[in-house]
Design an enzyme around this catalytic site. Sequence first.
Site: not given
Length: 440
Positions: A79, A154, A212
């Site tokens: 990223r 995340s 994910h």
Amino acid sequence: MRRRDLLLAAGAAALPGLATAASARRPNIVLIVADDLGWGDLGGYGARLIRTPRLDRMAREGARLTAAYASANICTPSRAGLLTGRYPIRTGLAWDVVRQSDTVGLPPSEITLAEMLKPDYATALVGKWHLGHVAPYWPPTVQGFDLFYGLPYSHDMKPLALYAAQAPGVELTREDVDSPRLTQRFFDRGLAFVETNRARPFFLMLALTAPHVPLEPNPDHPHRSPAGAYGDVVEEIDAGVGRLLDRLKTFGLDRDTLVIVTSDNGPWFEGSAGPWRERKGGSGWEGGFRVPFVARHPGVIPAGIVSDAPSMNIDLLPTLAAWTGSPLPAVTLDGRDISTMLKRRGAPSPHEALLLFDNEAIAGIRAGRWKYLVRSYYRTDDLPLDAYDYGLLFDMTLDPGETYNLAARHPEVLAGMKARLATARAEFGPLAKGPRTRRK
């Protein structure tokens, strides 16, 4: 004037012809970045158990890149590379991902896509940030985004909260995270941003958390995929892309908007890497780096472009600079403008070679049809293959699965790769900082 403003001003001064281009309405940009979506998880890339009709149609109506790489085989560095146009090691974020206890992040001196597009664009990041969750790296509004709605990292990391920020502050939303509905909520918020800003140029980065882990399919979305929960969440992404494209058409923005869909790295425990070897985090092997890349801009990108020329997500910043007429930041960029690849069939890659980093080490080099692999994992060992004079040379045209070493057959190619590796190590080796635990 801050350093980043000086750098952008210098870039603008170097490109005086852009003043005329800036006077016209610039194209909107929607960049959708899935999390751990595999190269082979879309129908246009060979998926058979996962149905992605809207993404497949998007590819038919635009361009599909088959040799697109992430700038890292894991999330945070990839990223960082995507947003800055620079190999992640230049930003200090090449090692591992930002953990909950970390106090590091994307340096404020780095110029992001969003900052490059200011002040002409309304900018928003909806979804996952994962580039630092403490000041001065947080919230993402410090890096050029007018709006942030999403997660600091995340959604398998705790503690977890959903935040909303509009410069200058950040506050916790009253809503729970509600992981099964995150994809739906991110698309909803992104579409609201598009509607609010439809009268001016906008840049929306939709950084999805799917697919994910944890895989928690939306209870409001049909669960029918033969690929199980993983397939369900990918099919919901496809439905969301369809909603977005339909809304752009409703607003009369279809031909004014470039839409790109890609992934931050290869698949993790589930998902398909296609014909490529290994997966997310898998040293220098292709499966951790190869990502789907679909771009659509009616009237600008011809329908049905398919390119096997190598590119990388670091190319997005210079490409979008050219696409929008925005000045490039006056910093060292590793990315290149791939506009021609998206607009013309058979256009070559602007790169002579692409470096594949595993943490801060160069693990592989892709140059044309050739791939040179110099690091791999075996059990608990990270093996520097070239130190044992066993660097692996693969012909990616004949052997996409990286199964047979041709180094002995092509000594001239091997010599060229070794020279590239030595040059790259001399440039990037001094930038290495080591594991984060050593930095405290």
